[in-house]
Design an enzyme around this catalytic site. Structure first.
Site, PDB file in Angstrom:
ATOM      1  N   HIS A 342       7.072  -1.314  41.165  1.00 39.08           N
ATOM      2  CA  HIS A 342       7.998  -0.397  41.854  1.00 39.08           C
ATOM      3  C   HIS A 342       8.523   0.706  40.944  1.00 39.08           C
ATOM      4  O   HIS A 342       9.151   1.653  41.433  1.00 39.08           O
ATOM      5  CB  HIS A 342       9.178  -1.207  42.401  1.00 39.08           C
ATOM      6  CG  HIS A 342       9.992  -1.835  41.307  1.00 39.08           C
ATOM      7  ND1 HIS A 342       9.503  -2.863  40.536  1.00 39.08           N
ATOM      8  CD2 HIS A 342      11.225  -1.542  40.833  1.00 39.08           C
ATOM      9  CE1 HIS A 342      10.412  -3.185  39.637  1.00 39.08           C
ATOM     10  NE2 HIS A 342      11.463  -2.410  39.785  1.00 39.08           N
ATOM     11  N   ASP A 343       8.303   0.596  39.637  1.00 40.43           N
ATOM     12  CA  ASP A 343       8.793   1.604  38.686  1.00 40.43           C
ATOM     13  C   ASP A 343       7.688   2.523  38.172  1.00 40.43           C
ATOM     14  O   ASP A 343       7.919   3.330  37.276  1.00 40.43           O
ATOM     15  CB  ASP A 343       9.431   0.911  37.467  1.00 40.43           C
ATOM     16  CG  ASP A 343      10.830   0.394  37.753  1.00 40.43           C
ATOM     17  OD1 ASP A 343      11.489   0.907  38.677  1.00 40.43           O
ATOM     18  OD2 ASP A 343      11.270  -0.529  37.040  1.00 40.43           O
TER      19      ASP A 343
END
Length: 572
Positions: A342-343
């Site tokens: 997600h990063d």
């Protein structure tokens, strides 16, 4: 012959779910837990053995749920605690384990603990967070306690007018850091953030910023690297502090009662010996960690977005992979294999090609061969398995939602007086590396909003959803999705070589191809990958028992790897 019994988490593949963007079940434009439950057939069919659910706790959502206001309740748009209990139960009934995100370096400033802490200097919970008096210069001007720069820019200190002190926040202002030095705080964290969910059957945690709980006790100034800037990069002072290993051992005694596993996010830690201290089986601290060497390739040296797209050479990527793979050689440690989360921006856009359908398909399969044949526990991020890409360059900066992207863009705007060239360079870096790219909704089909929601989604769906979506991929036996399923099967069948084998790069300095060997106890594999869009020559080790296991082209041209071609050979 004895068969080695490995803990379950070594041989499984873990699928990461970002709740806001996975599947909206009720048409409010936000993904939710019932939406995840509705797609468990899809997840099971992929062939993964566990899911990791990104923060679904109650939160003001300043940093997409990494600012938690209550560990024991669920963010209402995502559902309820009862929905989470059903998700755990439904996963377990399919033999799928469930990991949650454990975010305990900081809370939201809306958490009742922080509200009490900031209510007065005499409150019993004052010491649950990190408070410090101001420094004053000769003119009597107030300054923060030190010059540390936060992970999202600016100072890590925020002045609290009511109690006339600063509190520490390594991330957003709204994410005050908990004081792990206080034993009472630690006990409350273990009970509220961990045991509450472990008692409900959670199988483990992905642990956010796992090396930041112990800071430099003196809170010294960071060395000045960027002379023109007030705030300086300070990871060496707030990561891997003196009590870090003590805290993790204590945390592990809680986890052991439930047989739970952990995977810790371990930034700014590159020394093999130090990483092993965290993940050695003997040390009993973490099951494994995410090292960032691979996904940080191409980042700016001091600031992630201070770079240009694709500013890396293939030997840099090989070296980064080698660093994470070497961790298990001659140690009792364990490692992980991943290219997305997600990063991170989408791996096809960063390391493959998203310019043409053919390039996307070939490079998506090639990257799946890379990541699925590396040792350690494999993590796949939602949408990676269908070859999702970064959003188009045509999207204006206003479409980017993430605090990290927006803060940096605004920082450059202010610093350069909105210089068009500086802003264009920044926008190009954001379009290449922003966390936003991982957060666009999953493209389930070619209908409006990609089948993610019946209403306008919280974040715009990538424009390519009519071509790139689960339905199309599932109907095509030659799709990236079909290839991923095949790779996950092969990884299970050949786990001795792929999951547990020893990794050796065979063409270290080659800037076009990546050829490596994986040696298991009963054979070895050769993986050959072309990272370019042109033909490249390939010299394989002269081994007459080489047998092609798989590849992303139907046939084979001897001595040549075609654009983004990947092949895997086995030797008996």
């Amino acid at each position: 012959m004895t068969v080695t019994q490995h803990p379950w988490w070594k041989d499984t593949t873990i699928y990461q779910i970002y709740p806001a963007s996975f599947k909206d079940s009720n048409g409010d434009g936000v993904g939710d837990i019932p939406g995840i439950i509705s797609q468990l057939d899809y997840i099971e069919d992929l062939g993964v053995g566990a899911i990791w659910v990104s923060p679904m706790y109650d939160s003001p959502q300043v940093d997409m749920g990494y600012d938690i206001s209550d560990y024991e309740s669920v963010y209402p748009p995502y559902g309820t605690v009862a929905d989470m209990e059903k998700l755990i139960q439904d996963c377990h009934s399919r033999g799928i384990r469930v990991l949650l995100d454990l975010v305990v370096n900081h809370t939201s400033d809306q958490h009742k603990w922080f509200k009490e802490s900031r209510s007065s200097k005499d409150h019993p919970k004052r010491d649950w967070y990190i408070w410090r008096p101001a420094k004053y210069d000769e003119q009597g001007n107030r300054h923060p306690p030190n010059n540390w720069r936060g992970n999202f820019g600016g100072s890590v200190w925020e002045w609290d007018d009511a109690t006339q002190e600063y509190y520490l926040h390594l991330f957003c202002t709204e994410q005050p850091d908990l004081n792990w030095e206080n034993a009472e705080t630690r006990a409350a964290i273990y009970e509220s953030a961990m045991e509450f969910w472990l008692r409900k059957g959670v199988d483990g945690f992905r642990v956010d910023t796992v090396n930041m709980y112990s800071k430099d006790p003196e809170y010294r100034d960071a060395p000045v690297i960027d002379v023109g800037e007030k705030w300086q990069f300070a990871a060496s002072l707030y990561c891997n502090g003196p009590r870090m290993h003590e805290y993790l051992s204590e945390m592990n005694t809680v986890l052991e009662k439930y047989g739970a596993m952990t995977v810790g996010e371990l930034p700014h830690t590159h020394d093999k010996g130090h990483v092993v201290r965290y993940v050695s089986a003997k040390a009993k601290q973490l099951s494994m960690t995410f090292m960032f060497d691979v996904v940080d390739v191409g980042f700016g040296a001091d600031q992630k977005f201070d770079t240009t797209p694709r500013r890396w050479e293939l030997p840099m990527l090989k070296h980064a992979i080698e660093t994470t793979q070497d961790l298990i050689e001659g140690t009792d440690a364990w490692t992980t294999s991943f290219l997305e989360n997600h990063d991170q921006a989408r791996s096809i856009s960063r390391f493959g090609s998203d310019k043409t359908p053919e390039g996307r398909e070939k490079s998506g399969k090639m990257l799946s061969m890379l990541v699925a044949s590396l040792s350690g526990t494999l993590f796949v991020y939602q949408g990676q398995e269908i070859g999702m890409t970064n959003v188009p360059e045509s999207w204006p900066i206003e479409e980017y939602k993430d605090v990290d992207s927006n803060n940096y863009y605004n920082f450059v705007k202010a610093k350069t007086n909105a210089d068009p060239a500086a802003l264009a360079r920044t926008k190009a870096a954001i379009q290449h590396l922003a966390r936003d790219h991982a957060r666009t909704p999953i493209q389930w089909d070619g209908s409006k909003n990609g089948g993610f929601s019946t209403n306008k989604p919280w974040m715009r769906v990538n424009d390519n959803y009519p071509e790139v979506n689960v339905r199309r991929e599932a109907q095509d036996k030659n799709s990236i999705l079909s290839f991923w399923k095949q790779m996950l099967r092969l990884r299970k069948e050949q786990s001795n070589t792929f999951v547990h084998g020893i990794f050796t790069v065979l063409d270290k300095e080659n800037n076009s191809t990546f050829v490596f060997e994986k040696k298991g106890t009963n054979g070895k594999a050769i993986v050959a990958l072309n990272f370019t869009e042109t033909d490249q020559s390939l010299a394989l080790p002269s081994d007459s028992t080489l047998k092609r296991l798989t590849g992303n082209y139907d046939d084979e041209v001897s001595g040549t790897l075609r654009p983004f071609e990947g092949r895997i050979y086995l030797t008996q």
